[in-house]
Design an enzyme around this catalytic site. Structure first.
Site, PDB file in Angstrom:
ATOM      1  N   THR A  52       0.924  -1.032   0.086  1.00  0.00           N
ATOM      2  CA  THR A  52      -0.097  -0.022   0.047  1.00  0.00           C
ATOM      3  C   THR A  52       0.898   1.291  -0.043  1.00  0.00           C
ATOM      4  O   THR A  52       0.663   2.010  -0.865  1.00  0.00           O
ATOM      5  CB  THR A  52      -0.842  -0.037   1.175  1.00  0.00           C
ATOM      6  OG1 THR A  52      -1.732  -1.111   1.026  1.00  0.00           O
ATOM      7  CG2 THR A  52      -1.860   1.125   1.352  1.00  0.00           C
ATOM      8  N   LYS A  80       5.793  10.218  20.947  1.00  0.00           N
ATOM      9  CA  LYS A  80       6.100  11.157  22.264  1.00  0.00           C
ATOM     10  C   LYS A  80       4.709  11.610  22.623  1.00  0.00           C
ATOM     11  O   LYS A  80       4.602  12.274  23.657  1.00  0.00           O
ATOM     12  CB  LYS A  80       6.667  12.547  21.598  1.00  0.00           C
ATOM     13  CG  LYS A  80       7.994  12.421  21.276  1.00  0.00           C
ATOM     14  CD  LYS A  80       8.431  13.783  20.725  1.00  0.00           C
ATOM     15  CE  LYS A  80       9.909  13.548  19.898  1.00  0.00           C
ATOM     16  NZ  LYS A  80       9.927  14.991  19.277  1.00  0.00           N
ATOM     17  N   HIS A 129     -10.453  -0.846   4.244  1.00  0.00           N
ATOM     18  CA  HIS A 129      -9.338  -0.675   3.322  1.00  0.00           C
ATOM     19  C   HIS A 129      -9.777  -0.077   1.877  1.00  0.00           C
ATOM     20  O   HIS A 129      -9.548  -1.083   0.856  1.00  0.00           O
ATOM     21  CB  HIS A 129      -8.464  -1.848   3.277  1.00  0.00           C
ATOM     22  CG  HIS A 129      -7.029  -1.752   2.799  1.00  0.00           C
ATOM     23  ND1 HIS A 129      -6.661  -0.520   2.037  1.00  0.00           N
ATOM     24  CD2 HIS A 129      -6.090  -2.576   2.973  1.00  0.00           C
ATOM     25  CE1 HIS A 129      -5.222  -0.628   1.956  1.00  0.00           C
ATOM     26  NE2 HIS A 129      -5.034  -2.015   2.236  1.00  0.00           N
TER      27      HIS A 129
HETATM   28  C1  NCD Z   1      -3.838  -5.920   3.555  1.00  0.00           C
HETATM   29  C2  NCD Z   1      -4.149  -4.972   4.878  1.00  0.00           C
HETATM   30  O1  NCD Z   1      -3.216  -4.064   5.137  1.00  0.00           O
HETATM   31  O2  NCD Z   1      -5.175  -5.112   5.118  1.00  0.00           O
HETATM   32  N1  NCD Z   1      -2.727  -5.747   2.897  1.00  0.00           N
HETATM   33  C3  NCD Z   1      -2.505  -4.814   1.999  1.00  0.00           C
HETATM   34  O3  NCD Z   1      -2.739  -3.662   2.301  1.00  0.00           O
HETATM   35  N2  NCD Z   1      -2.481  -5.304   0.781  1.00  0.00           N
HETATM   36  C4  NCD Z   1      -4.014  -7.142   3.896  1.00  0.00           C
HETATM   37  C5  NCD Z   1      -3.252  -7.944   5.094  1.00  0.00           C
HETATM   38  O4  NCD Z   1      -2.409  -7.235   5.802  1.00  0.00           O
HETATM   39  O5  NCD Z   1      -3.558  -9.031   5.417  1.00  0.00           O
END
Ligand code: NCD
Length: 304
Positions: A52, A80, A129
Site C-alpha cells: 500500500t 511522544k 481498506h
Molecule cells: C492488507 C491490509 O493491510 O489490510 N494488505 C494490503 O494492504 N495489501 C491485507 C493484510 O495485511 O492481510
C-alpha cells in the site's frame, strides 16, 4: 470528493471512471508523467505496509509528484504522545494530500475532520481498506471484463480482514453478486457487515467453513491472511492461522477461469505450488494497485 475514508465515499459511477483512467494510465503512462509536478503526497503509516505505501509512493512519483512521510509510528511524534489530529494538521502544512494507515478503527476519519488537505484511508484497524478494494475492482474488471454477475468466495479471516469488509461493501452495489463466506466460526464476517450491507441490499450469501464445498461455483476466490496483530491471545492465533491452505488439489473442481486473488501479504494460506497455476492472479493484482492509486490521486487533487 474531499476524503476517501470508506469505499462508499465513491459512487459506482466514480469507480467506473477511476477504472477507466487507470486503464488509460497503463496504456499511456507518459501522458500522465508530469500531472502532479510540484504536488506533494505524505504517507503517514502508523502500521506496517509494503504494497500500500510503496504503490502509493510509486503512483505519486509516476505522476511527477514528490513524497514524504514515515513508515512506523515509532519514528514519528506519535511515540511522544502527539494525537493523530495534531500530526495531521502539521503534515497538512507540508503536503497536498495525506495517505494514512492506523491500527485504530476510525483514526483516518477523525484526522479528516481537522485536516486542510484530502485524507485517504490506507487501512484502519480491522475496519476498512478502500484503496485495496479499488485495486481489487480494477483487477476484477481487467480479468473478467465485468463487475456484475459474479460468485465470489471470500476465505480466511473475514472478521478482522478489513479488505474483506470494504470489498463486500463495494461489490454489493453491482448486479447479481453472490458471496460464499468461508471461515472458521471464530472468524466470520461481523454482524454489522451482514446487517448493514448484505441484508440491506438483499445480497445472496452462504457461510461455510469448508473451502471445497462451493469451489466449483466460484468466479473469484479471495484468500486472506489470519490477522495476527488483531488477536487478543496468541493461542487462538496459532490454532487458526493454518486453517486454510489452498493447494492444487483443492482447486481440482474449480472453474477453468476462476481467479484466485489475495490482497497479500501471504503467510501460509496459499501454497507456493499454486503460483504457477494460470488461475493465480494475486501478483498481477498487486501490480494493478499502482495504477488505480494514480487515478485516485488525480481525482482527489482535481487534476484532469
Ligand atoms: C492488507 C491490509 O493491510 O489490510 N494488505 C494490503 O494492504 N495489501 C491485507 C493484510 O495485511 O492481510
Amino acid at each position: 470528493m474531499e476524503n476517501l475514508i470508506d469505499i462508499k465515499d465513491l459512487s459506482p459511477k466514480e469507480i467506473d471512471k477511476l477504472i477507466e483512467v487507470a486503464k488509460d494510465i497503463m496504456q499511456n503512462p507518459e501522458k500522465y508523467s508530469e500531472k502532479c509536478k510540484h504536488k506533494i503526497m505524505a504517507t503517514l503509516f502508523f502500521e506496517p505496509s509494503t504494497r500500500t505505501r510503496l504503490s502509493f509512493e510509486s503512483a505519486m512519483l509516476g505522476l511527477g509528484g514528490s513524497v514524504l512521510g514515515f513508515s512506523e509510528a515509532a519514528s514519528s511524534s506519535a511515540s511522544k504522545g502527539e494525537s493523530v489530529s495534531d500530526t495531521t494538521i502539521i503534515v497538512g502544512g507540508y503536503s497536498d494530500i495525506i495517505v494514512m494507515r492506523h491500527p485504530k478503527e476510525g483514526a483516518p476519519l477523525v484526522a479528516s475532520m481537522k485536516s486542510i488537505v484530502p485524507i485517504i484511508n490506507a487501512g484502519d484497524g480491522g475496519h476498512n481498506h478502500p484503496t485495496q478494494t479499488l485495486t481489487d475492482l480494477l483487477t476484477i474488471s481487467c480479468l473478467k471484463n465485468r463487475l456484475d454477475n459474479l460468485t465470489i468466495g471470500l476465505c480466511g479471516d473475514l472478521k478482522f480482514g478489513r479488505t474483506v469488509h470494504s470489498l463486500i461493501t463495494a461489490m454489493s452495489r453491482y448486479k447479481n453478486i453472490k458471496f460464499v463466506l468461508i471461515s472458521p466460526d471464530e472468524l466470520k464476517v461481523p454482524d454489522y457487515v451482514k446487517e448493514e450491507i448484505l441484508d440491506k441490499n438483499n445480497i445472496e450469501y452462504v457461510e461455510t467453513n469448508d473451502i471445497e464445498e462451493y469451489m466449483k461455483d466460484l468466479d473469484i476466490l479471495y484468500m486472506t491472511r489470519v490477522q495476527k496483530e488483531r488477536f487478543f491471545n496468541e493461542e487462538d492465533y496459532i490454532r487458526l492461522k493454518d486453517y486454510y491452505i489452498l493447494n492444487k488439489k483443492k482447486l481440482e473442481n474449480a472453474k477453468k477461469d476462476l481467479s484466485v486473488l489475495h490482497p497479500l501479504p501471504r503467510v501460509n494460506e496459499i501454497a507456493t505450488e499454486v503460483d504457477d497455476d494460470p488461475r493465480a492472479c494475486y501478483f498481477e493484482q498487486a501490480r494493478y494497485g499502482r495504477f488505480i492509486r494514480m487515478a485516485l490521486i488525480l481525482k482527489m487533487l482535481n487534476i484532469k
